[in-house]
Scaffold this motif. Structure first.
Motif, PDB file in Angstrom:
ATOM      1  N   GLY A   1      51.889  36.648 -12.964  1.00 36.24           N
ATOM      2  CA  GLY A   1      50.932  37.304 -13.855  1.00 36.24           C
ATOM      3  C   GLY A   1      50.306  36.264 -14.744  1.00 36.24           C
ATOM      4  O   GLY A   1      50.751  35.122 -14.789  1.00 36.24           O
ATOM      5  N   GLU A   2      49.286  36.686 -15.487  1.00 34.80           N
ATOM      6  CA  GLU A   2      48.610  35.729 -16.358  1.00 34.80           C
ATOM      7  C   GLU A   2      49.547  35.206 -17.437  1.00 34.80           C
ATOM      8  O   GLU A   2      49.484  34.072 -17.848  1.00 34.80           O
ATOM      9  CB  GLU A   2      47.414  36.410 -17.016  1.00 34.80           C
ATOM     10  CG  GLU A   2      46.117  35.821 -16.589  1.00 34.80           C
ATOM     11  CD  GLU A   2      44.976  36.576 -17.206  1.00 34.80           C
ATOM     12  OE1 GLU A   2      44.143  35.916 -17.820  1.00 34.80           O
ATOM     13  OE2 GLU A   2      44.943  37.819 -17.087  1.00 34.80           O
TER      14      GLU A   2
ATOM     15  N   SER B   1      38.782  45.019 -11.408  1.00 32.62           N
ATOM     16  CA  SER B   1      37.428  44.943 -11.949  1.00 32.62           C
ATOM     17  C   SER B   1      36.894  43.509 -11.983  1.00 32.62           C
ATOM     18  O   SER B   1      35.741  43.249 -11.646  1.00 32.62           O
ATOM     19  CB  SER B   1      37.422  45.586 -13.341  1.00 32.62           C
ATOM     20  OG  SER B   1      36.808  44.781 -14.283  1.00 32.62           O
ATOM     21  N   LEU B   2      37.761  42.568 -12.370  1.00 33.32           N
ATOM     22  CA  LEU B   2      37.333  41.171 -12.424  1.00 33.32           C
ATOM     23  C   LEU B   2      36.967  40.662 -11.037  1.00 33.32           C
ATOM     24  O   LEU B   2      35.933  40.027 -10.838  1.00 33.32           O
ATOM     25  CB  LEU B   2      38.444  40.299 -13.035  1.00 33.32           C
ATOM     26  CG  LEU B   2      38.204  38.799 -13.024  1.00 33.32           C
ATOM     27  CD1 LEU B   2      36.989  38.428 -13.875  1.00 33.32           C
ATOM     28  CD2 LEU B   2      39.422  38.035 -13.508  1.00 33.32           C
TER      29      LEU B   2
ATOM     30  N   LYS C   1      34.510  33.811  -6.072  1.00 33.28           N
ATOM     31  CA  LYS C   1      33.094  33.778  -6.430  1.00 33.28           C
ATOM     32  C   LYS C   1      32.285  32.938  -5.425  1.00 33.28           C
ATOM     33  O   LYS C   1      31.220  33.355  -4.961  1.00 33.28           O
ATOM     34  CB  LYS C   1      32.952  33.182  -7.832  1.00 33.28           C
ATOM     35  CG  LYS C   1      31.571  33.318  -8.427  1.00 33.28           C
ATOM     36  CD  LYS C   1      31.630  32.998  -9.918  1.00 33.28           C
ATOM     37  CE  LYS C   1      30.330  33.333 -10.623  1.00 33.28           C
ATOM     38  NZ  LYS C   1      29.217  32.468 -10.254  1.00 33.28           N
TER      39      LYS C   1
ATOM     40  N   MET D   1      42.377  30.210 -12.522  1.00 38.11           N
ATOM     41  CA  MET D   1      40.939  29.954 -12.542  1.00 38.11           C
ATOM     42  C   MET D   1      40.440  29.464 -11.176  1.00 38.11           C
ATOM     43  O   MET D   1      39.341  29.816 -10.746  1.00 38.11           O
ATOM     44  CB  MET D   1      40.615  28.942 -13.626  1.00 38.11           C
ATOM     45  CG  MET D   1      39.139  28.869 -13.960  1.00 38.11           C
ATOM     46  SD  MET D   1      38.745  27.577 -15.145  1.00 38.11           S
ATOM     47  CE  MET D   1      38.737  28.466 -16.679  1.00 38.11           C
TER      48      MET D   1
ATOM     49  N   GLU E   1      39.842  32.396  -8.978  1.00 38.54           N
ATOM     50  CA  GLU E   1      38.640  33.129  -9.389  1.00 38.54           C
ATOM     51  C   GLU E   1      37.379  32.441  -8.844  1.00 38.54           C
ATOM     52  O   GLU E   1      36.465  33.083  -8.342  1.00 38.54           O
ATOM     53  CB  GLU E   1      38.567  33.206 -10.918  1.00 38.54           C
ATOM     54  CG  GLU E   1      39.648  34.094 -11.526  1.00 38.54           C
ATOM     55  CD  GLU E   1      39.667  34.068 -13.050  1.00 38.54           C
ATOM     56  OE1 GLU E   1      40.691  34.445 -13.619  1.00 38.54           O
ATOM     57  OE2 GLU E   1      38.654  33.648 -13.663  1.00 38.54           O
ATOM     58  N   HIS E   2      37.383  31.115  -8.943  1.00 39.05           N
ATOM     59  CA  HIS E   2      36.237  30.357  -8.412  1.00 39.05           C
ATOM     60  C   HIS E   2      36.125  30.516  -6.891  1.00 39.05           C
ATOM     61  O   HIS E   2      35.024  30.604  -6.356  1.00 39.05           O
ATOM     62  CB  HIS E   2      36.362  28.874  -8.759  1.00 39.05           C
ATOM     63  CG  HIS E   2      35.906  28.537 -10.152  1.00 39.05           C
ATOM     64  ND1 HIS E   2      34.652  28.854 -10.621  1.00 39.05           N
ATOM     65  CD2 HIS E   2      36.528  27.913 -11.171  1.00 39.05           C
ATOM     66  CE1 HIS E   2      34.524  28.432 -11.864  1.00 39.05           C
ATOM     67  NE2 HIS E   2      35.647  27.860 -12.237  1.00 39.05           N
TER      68      HIS E   2
ATOM     69  N   SER F   1      48.074  42.785 -10.323  1.00 38.38           N
ATOM     70  CA  SER F   1      48.054  44.068 -11.040  1.00 38.38           C
ATOM     71  C   SER F   1      46.706  44.754 -10.849  1.00 38.38           C
ATOM     72  O   SER F   1      45.680  44.109 -10.691  1.00 38.38           O
ATOM     73  CB  SER F   1      48.327  43.851 -12.528  1.00 38.38           C
ATOM     74  OG  SER F   1      47.213  43.240 -13.135  1.00 38.38           O
TER      75      SER F   1
ATOM     76  N   LYS G   1      33.796  42.083  -9.779  1.00 40.58           N
ATOM     77  CA  LYS G   1      32.709  41.438 -10.512  1.00 40.58           C
ATOM     78  C   LYS G   1      32.392  40.060  -9.924  1.00 40.58           C
ATOM     79  O   LYS G   1      31.244  39.635  -9.847  1.00 40.58           O
ATOM     80  CB  LYS G   1      33.138  41.299 -11.972  1.00 40.58           C
ATOM     81  CG  LYS G   1      32.024  40.978 -12.926  1.00 40.58           C
ATOM     82  CD  LYS G   1      31.688  42.160 -13.807  1.00 40.58           C
ATOM     83  CE  LYS G   1      30.271  42.095 -14.285  1.00 40.58           C
ATOM     84  NZ  LYS G   1      30.100  41.469 -15.585  1.00 40.58           N
ATOM     85  N   LEU G   2      33.459  39.362  -9.507  1.00 38.47           N
ATOM     86  CA  LEU G   2      33.268  38.021  -8.957  1.00 38.47           C
ATOM     87  C   LEU G   2      32.681  38.084  -7.540  1.00 38.47           C
ATOM     88  O   LEU G   2      32.204  37.083  -7.023  1.00 38.47           O
ATOM     89  CB  LEU G   2      34.605  37.269  -8.918  1.00 38.47           C
ATOM     90  CG  LEU G   2      35.161  36.820 -10.273  1.00 38.47           C
ATOM     91  CD1 LEU G   2      36.614  36.360 -10.137  1.00 38.47           C
ATOM     92  CD2 LEU G   2      34.320  35.687 -10.855  1.00 38.47           C
TER      93      LEU G   2
ATOM     94  N   ASN H   1      44.763  46.105 -12.814  1.00 36.22           N
ATOM     95  CA  ASN H   1      43.765  45.788 -13.831  1.00 36.22           C
ATOM     96  C   ASN H   1      42.813  44.659 -13.414  1.00 36.22           C
ATOM     97  O   ASN H   1      41.721  44.527 -13.921  1.00 36.22           O
ATOM     98  CB  ASN H   1      44.484  45.419 -15.133  1.00 36.22           C
ATOM     99  CG  ASN H   1      43.529  45.332 -16.310  1.00 36.22           C
ATOM    100  OD1 ASN H   1      42.586  46.099 -16.401  1.00 36.22           O
ATOM    101  ND2 ASN H   1      43.747  44.385 -17.174  1.00 36.22           N
TER     102      ASN H   1
END
Lengths: 209, 538
Positions: A77-78, A38-39, A18, A11, A14-15, A33, A42-43, A35
């Motif tokens: 990975g997650e 896209s995230l 952003k 997290m 991700e912040h 990965s 988006k960020l 996948n």
């Protein structure tokens, strides 16, 4: 500023992506990965690099700064536990040096309460990358947080070369702000400091270092 | 003085004994001579014990004697699953399932190679700031816990996976990045505190919607800025003229409100094939003004719209609503009559008209007030109804024009996943949300005396329901359901729960026989054919 972000799976990462985008920087996100592409887009990531050994070093080309979230390896990975990946960390410092990156911010895998000189909590090789980074010609900042928690950020922290706060915690959102603010805060250049949730606005807290 | 002190205890004791005896004698005589209850006439006084134990029986059973998995409409286990998801945002259990595996039921077919968490198609870019409870200490008489801030992942669908209602028919299609919404609950049936808490929680969670119920659109529904699906029942509340006719003017006004994303025409509801009922004491001046009716008068809506009496009429009405409002229009139905269902699909194909979505409510659906005979017997349960609707629409080639929204006790991720697999595109829940704003299943929604302050407009009882506290539980519950759906999708080898199909579940009957749900043809004629063959074989 074009900023390479390594360790985006958590997290905090991700912040960071952003916040960089919000501040008109150009974040380049390294992901584990395809996948995740896209995230990250988006960020607000300008570019997404899928972590593979052969192009890892090339990702540094053209970047002015690197933010490395040491507690979250790009190989993590997650679904996997958070790995502290010394090799990638060391390879990153070397790659940054090679590609003339001016600025390197390391979110240290060492917690604020971990004792560098051994003692009961042995730190293993967690500080290897830090040592390497201090020897390079890059303007570095090494940040050691208290326990990062998934809580909303307050925008306020305490930062000091050494904090004696054993049970402290810091919202991941605030930790990400510290990493991004440190990017152009001259006061943090070539410094190692601890950070935890506190009562000083983040920018101010960094300027006081 | 001293004399008084000496005799006082004796006098008190004496009068207590005498008083009790007198009361007993009085009641004995009263019971013995009354003509209403035969048990009391034959067993005066003693017969009262029967009445009392019967009265408190449900509570005793619920808390002391029933096992975790017994109890209706929701077992203690189901109730707790729903509460924990909202309060602690927790769905973990220890030691194993309490489900009765001997009973018949649906099971999700797990893939030998499930999807990794990092392979799932989730949009977690917008975090949600909420509050959850953390347990400090679990004691016998009380539990020490505290509430703390938490930043959570929203578990939304990717933009490209979003479910779009009215994509090709409306000026303003409704895009949904979550599969779970709040089913119809009216302001009036529920109090303003409950509705406000729901609205705020749903607004916070995002990617969901709130159905207003037929009681009109209230300011409380709009309080948290959620997506609104406005329901219109035969009572036409909120969109009626003083004379009781449909008001296109009022409808246009409602459709211009930005939060209103879609309209739902209620043809039927699981628990009642009749018009809604609300006691006069619940109809305050405010409720009356929202519904555009007279205050303090018991409302019984007609059980069918006067505006249309067949599918042609209904579809024309839908067309006009869509034309004027520009937003998707759906219908809410209960499945019982397969011929009628077939007629609907046929006319949809023939006219090219029809709803943008169909809300299918199972016979097990809840309600604030209805008659026992309607609640218990009318309409098929959701898991049987869903494949029928899905199949029938496919048979006439109109399935791609509508979205199916399922409801009926789908309060946990597993039940939602099964509904999705059986043909639903979306799922809506009412009672699961009521439980998250404090409902304890007292079962007296129709009386205005709800002890939890949920299904009541009584300000004193509503005082118990704190909006600020409950809103987070609502948000946590929705997010928890979405997270659970991704978990199940991964287990079934899918990267997003929108991909659930019938082949992903199996049905096991009570004798352990497995039947695939995928190749069962639900064409009613074929079903009859199969039954005939079985008869011959026997």
């Amino acid at each position: 500023m074009r900023v390479l972000v390594i360790g985006t799976e958590d997290m905090t990462g991700e912040h960071v992506v952003k916040l960089l985008a919000d501040k008109q920087h150009e974040p380049v996100a390294v992901v584990g990965s395809q996948n995740k592409d896209s995230l990250m887009t988006k960020l607000g990531a300008t570019e997404v690099v899928v972590m593979e050994a052969q192009n890892f070093s090339e990702a540094f080309a053209g970047c002015e700064a690197v933010i490395y979230l040491g507690a979250a390896s790009p190989r993590t990975g997650e679904g996997k536990p958070i790995l502290i990946d010394h090799q990638t960390m060391i390879a990153s410092v070397e790659a940054a040096n090679k590609h003339d990156v001016q600025r390197f911010i390391l979110l240290s895998p060492l917690r604020a309460d971990e004792n560098e000189s051994g003692g009961p909590g042995t730190i293993g090789g967690k500080n290897q990358a830090e040592e390497l980074l201090r020897q390079e010609e890059i303007a570095y900042t090494i940040i050691r947080p208290s326990e990062p928690v998934e809580k909303p950020g307050s925008g306020k922290v305490n930062a000091a070369p050494s904090l004696k706060d054993e049970h402290g915690e810091i919202p991941k959102e605030d930790l990400a702000s510290v990493l991004v603010e440190a990017l152009d805060s001259r006061e943090t250049f070539n410094k190692t400091f601890d950070v935890t949730s506190g009562d000083t606005p983040i920018r101010e807290a960094l300027q006081q270092l | 003085m001293s004399k008084m002190k000496k005799y006082l205890p004796a006098v008190l004791k004496g009068s207590a004994v005498l008083g009790t005896a007198a009361a007993a004698a009085y009641l004995y005589r009263k019971d013995d001579t009354q003509k209403q209850h035969s048990i009391l006439r034959n067993f005066p006084l003693l017969g009262r014990i029967r009445y009392m134990t019967e009265q408190i029986g449900p509570e005793l059973r619920q808390y002391l004697f029933q096992s975790n998995t017994e109890g209706t409409p929701f077992s203690r286990k189901e109730f707790q699953d729903v509460v924990k998801a909202g309060k602690y945002k927790e769905r973990l259990i220890g030691f194993g399932s309490e489900r009765d595996f001997n009973e018949g039921g649906y099971y999700i077919r797990n893939s030998m190679f499930p999807k990794l968490l990092e392979e799932l198609r989730i949009d977690n870019s917008q975090k949600i700031n909420t509050k959850v409870y953390e347990i400090d200490e679990e004691g016998l008489m009380s539990r020490k816990e505290h509430r703390e801030d938490r930043q959570i992942d929203p578990y939304l669908l990717r933009d490209e996976d979003a479910v779009i209602i009215g994509e090709n028919t409306c000026r303003e299609p409704f895009r949904l990045k979550g599969l779970v919404g709040q089913s119809a609950m009216s302001y009036g049936g529920l109090g303003e505190n409950a509705i406000t808490a729901l609205s705020k929680g749903l607004g916070l969670a995002g990617g969901t919607w709130m159905n207003t119920g037929e009681g009109g659109l209230s300011p409380y529904h709009l309080a948290g800025n959620p997506n609104i699906m406005m329901q219109i029942g035969p009572g036409l509340f909120g969109v009626r003229t003083p004379g009781g006719e449909f008001s296109w003017e009022e409808f246009k006004k409602k459709s211009e409100i930005e939060q209103v994303k879609a309209f739902e025409i209620k043809l039927a509801q699981g628990a009642k094939i009749r018009g809604g009922h609300i006691e006069g004491q619940k109809v305050t001046e405010e409720i009356a003004s929202i519904r555009l009716v007279e205050p303090w008068k018991t409302i019984n809506s007609p059980n069918r719209f006067y505006e249309f009496s067949d599918y042609y009429g209904l579809f024309d009405f839908v067309e006009r609503m869509r034309d004027i409002g520009g937003k998707p229009v759906g219908i809410k139905i209960v499945v019982g009559d397969m011929d009628s269902l077939e007629e609907m699909a046929k006319i949809m194909k023939e006219t090219g008209k029809g709803p943008d979505f169909i809300s299918v409510d199972g016979g097990e659906g809840g309600t604030g007030a209805t008659y026992q005979e309607l609640a218990d017997a009318v309409g098929l349960p959701i898991m049987s109804a869903l494949p029928l609707v899905d199949e029938m629409l496919k048979k006439y080639g109109v399935r791609d024009r509508v979205k199916i929204i399922a409801s009926g006790k789908l309060v946990t991720p597993d039940k939602i996943a099964v509904a999705l697999a059986l043909g639903a595109d979306l799922v809506q829940i009412a009672r699961g949300f009521m439980i998250n704003v404090g409902c304890i299943m007292a079962g007296i929604c129709h009386t205005n005396h709800c002890p939890a302050g949920v299904a009541t407009t009584d300000p004193k009882l509503q005082d118990g329901l704190v909006v600020e506290e409950k809103q987070y539980r609502v948000a946590n519950y929705v997010v928890s359901l979405r997270e659970g759906l991704f978990n199940l999708a991964a287990a079934a080898g899918l990267d997003t729960p929108t991909k659930f199909q019938r082949k992903h579940i199996v049905h096991k009957d009570e004798w352990g026989r497995i039947s695939s749900v995928a190749d069962v043809t639900l064409n009613p004629e074929k079903v009859t054919e199969i039954r005939e063959k079985e008869k011959v074989a026997r």
